[in-house]
Write a protein that holds these residues in place. Sequence first.
Motif, PDB file in Angstrom:
ATOM      1  N   PRO A 149       0.814  -1.223   0.000  1.00 30.60           N
ATOM      2  CA  PRO A 149       0.000   0.000   0.000  1.00 30.60           C
ATOM      3  C   PRO A 149       0.842   1.265   0.000  1.00 30.60           C
ATOM      4  CG  PRO A 149      -0.088  -1.102   2.130  1.00 30.60           C
ATOM      5  CD  PRO A 149       0.564  -2.056   1.175  1.00 30.60           C
ATOM      6  N   GLU A 150       2.097   1.155   0.463  1.00 32.62           N
ATOM      7  CA  GLU A 150       2.977   2.324   0.474  1.00 32.62           C
ATOM      8  C   GLU A 150       3.368   2.780  -0.934  1.00 32.62           C
ATOM      9  OE1 GLU A 150       5.775  -1.251   0.595  1.00 32.62           O
ATOM     10  OE2 GLU A 150       3.780  -0.692   1.357  1.00 32.62           O
ATOM     11  N   TRP A 151       3.140   1.932  -1.934  1.00 31.40           N
ATOM     12  CA  TRP A 151       3.432   2.324  -3.317  1.00 31.40           C
ATOM     13  C   TRP A 151       2.367   3.262  -3.874  1.00 31.40           C
ATOM     14  CZ3 TRP A 151       5.265  -2.866  -6.019  1.00 31.40           C
ATOM     15  CH2 TRP A 151       6.473  -3.271  -5.424  1.00 31.40           C
ATOM     16  N   GLY A 152       1.243   3.339  -3.197  1.00 30.74           N
ATOM     17  CA  GLY A 152       0.189   4.268  -3.602  1.00 30.74           C
ATOM     18  C   GLY A 152      -0.325   4.003  -5.011  1.00 30.74           C
ATOM     19  N   ASP A 153      -0.497   5.073  -5.774  1.00 31.19           N
ATOM     20  CA  ASP A 153      -1.033   4.968  -7.129  1.00 31.19           C
ATOM     21  C   ASP A 153       0.063   4.952  -8.198  1.00 31.19           C
ATOM     22  OD1 ASP A 153      -3.580   4.951  -6.098  1.00 31.19           O
ATOM     23  OD2 ASP A 153      -3.883   7.108  -6.358  1.00 31.19           O
ATOM     24  N   SER A 154       1.307   4.777  -7.785  1.00 27.47           N
ATOM     25  CA  SER A 154       2.423   4.775  -8.736  1.00 27.47           C
ATOM     26  C   SER A 154       2.299   3.622  -9.724  1.00 27.47           C
ATOM     27  CB  SER A 154       3.753   4.658  -7.992  1.00 27.47           C
ATOM     28  OG  SER A 154       3.962   5.761  -7.146  1.00 27.47           O
ATOM     29  N   PRO A 155       2.826   3.782 -10.931  1.00 27.72           N
ATOM     30  CA  PRO A 155       2.792   2.684 -11.905  1.00 27.72           C
ATOM     31  C   PRO A 155       3.639   1.507 -11.439  1.00 27.72           C
ATOM     32  CG  PRO A 155       4.137   4.501 -12.716  1.00 27.72           C
ATOM     33  CD  PRO A 155       3.458   4.999 -11.489  1.00 27.72           C
ATOM     34  N   ILE A 156       3.195   0.313 -11.798  1.00 26.90           N
ATOM     35  CA  ILE A 156       3.908  -0.909 -11.431  1.00 26.90           C
ATOM     36  C   ILE A 156       4.293  -1.657 -12.701  1.00 26.90           C
ATOM     37  CG2 ILE A 156       3.712  -3.159 -10.312  1.00 26.90           C
ATOM     38  CD1 ILE A 156       1.899  -1.883  -8.243  1.00 26.90           C
ATOM     39  N   VAL A 157       5.577  -1.973 -12.804  1.00 28.45           N
ATOM     40  CA  VAL A 157       6.082  -2.745 -13.944  1.00 28.45           C
ATOM     41  C   VAL A 157       6.078  -4.214 -13.528  1.00 28.45           C
ATOM     42  CG1 VAL A 157       7.955  -3.075 -15.585  1.00 28.45           C
ATOM     43  CG2 VAL A 157       7.548  -0.805 -14.602  1.00 28.45           C
ATOM     44  N   ALA A 158       5.130  -4.979 -14.072  1.00 33.96           N
ATOM     45  CA  ALA A 158       4.992  -6.395 -13.742  1.00 33.96           C
ATOM     46  C   ALA A 158       5.825  -7.223 -14.712  1.00 33.96           C
ATOM     47  CB  ALA A 158       3.528  -6.815 -13.812  1.00 33.96           C
ATOM     48  N   MET A 159       6.519  -8.249 -14.176  1.00 30.35           N
ATOM     49  CA  MET A 159       7.440  -8.985 -15.019  1.00 30.35           C
ATOM     50  C   MET A 159       7.495 -10.462 -14.623  1.00 30.35           C
ATOM     51  SD  MET A 159      11.275  -7.711 -15.936  1.00 30.35           S
ATOM     52  CE  MET A 159      10.674  -6.028 -16.188  1.00 30.35           C
ATOM     53  N   LEU A 160       7.376 -11.330 -15.626  1.00 28.46           N
ATOM     54  CA  LEU A 160       7.514 -12.770 -15.442  1.00 28.46           C
ATOM     55  C   LEU A 160       8.678 -13.267 -16.284  1.00 28.46           C
ATOM     56  CD1 LEU A 160       3.752 -13.827 -15.721  1.00 28.46           C
ATOM     57  CD2 LEU A 160       5.141 -13.908 -13.641  1.00 28.46           C
ATOM     58  N   ASP A 161       9.371 -14.270 -15.792  1.00 35.17           N
ATOM     59  CA  ASP A 161      10.484 -14.849 -16.536  1.00 35.17           C
ATOM     60  C   ASP A 161       9.933 -15.668 -17.706  1.00 35.17           C
ATOM     61  OD1 ASP A 161      12.844 -15.959 -17.432  1.00 35.17           O
ATOM     62  OD2 ASP A 161      13.576 -16.467 -15.439  1.00 35.17           O
ATOM     63  N   ALA A 162      10.353 -15.329 -18.928  1.00 43.07           N
ATOM     64  CA  ALA A 162       9.915 -16.053 -20.112  1.00 43.07           C
ATOM     65  C   ALA A 162      10.933 -17.107 -20.545  1.00 43.07           C
ATOM     66  CB  ALA A 162       9.670 -15.072 -21.264  1.00 43.07           C
ATOM     67  N   ARG A 163      11.995 -17.291 -19.739  1.00 42.69           N
ATOM     68  CA  ARG A 163      13.092 -18.182 -20.079  1.00 42.69           C
ATOM     69  C   ARG A 163      13.794 -17.660 -21.342  1.00 42.69           C
ATOM     70  NH1 ARG A 163      13.138 -19.959 -15.072  1.00 42.69           N
ATOM     71  NH2 ARG A 163      11.178 -20.965 -14.471  1.00 42.69           N
TER      72      ARG A 163
END
Length: 247
Positions: A121-135
Amino acid sequence: MTQFALAELLTECIVKILALDTTSGACSVALYSGGQVCEQFVRAERDHTRRLLPMVDQVLADSGLSLSQLDALAVSRGPGSFTGLRIAISFTQGLAFAADKPVVPVSSLAALAAGARRSHPEWGDSPIVAMLDARMQQVYWGIYSAGAPHDSLLAEAVQDPDRVVQSLRESDLPQPAYGAGPGWHYPEFVDAPVAQCDMDTPIHAREIAELALPLWQNGAAVAAEELEPLYLRDEVTWQKRQKIRSK
């Protein structure tokens, strides 16, 4: 109208969505009903097929609902593990066919970002870069804002880490921005323009269920036979094959 009849009517009006995910190193099932979420979650690299049905039975029992009482099912459409996606989608299709229910496909990256926002919750409304390993030294990634949690600010993609860093720098990403997901483990990301990164953030079915609600209300559900995974890998695979053939 009696109190019992009124309660029954209100129950019928409450949207009920069952969501599943086996995209990455976890297996989870969640049931959203009228703003409440009941979830079964376990970190497991294997045995997803064996685990899913008991988890579905448990969340339905805990919620006091049957499959026939649901409005829709939801599932992570990818990107993610090829095997994990096929398991979740095939299982969801089976349930949807059996109960004659529509399915809402949800981005696994959007669900990852939503889960990270709930955990931080401390990240607030900031954008989040979501990332998964694609190998293959690549990652699946997207950028999600609090105001538009379903749609990536840049098109979801599979890319080399150094290309991702370049794209982030060129995108004028609002700061501070944050990173989430296991794909962030590559050393190239040490120079990425994010203030903090949580690589241990898993995908939860509860976020898939919550993200599915407005999609279902806006008519984004599909019939079970129309459900397809999003791999993002097809074009990359084709390009690699072309390079091999040209040698």
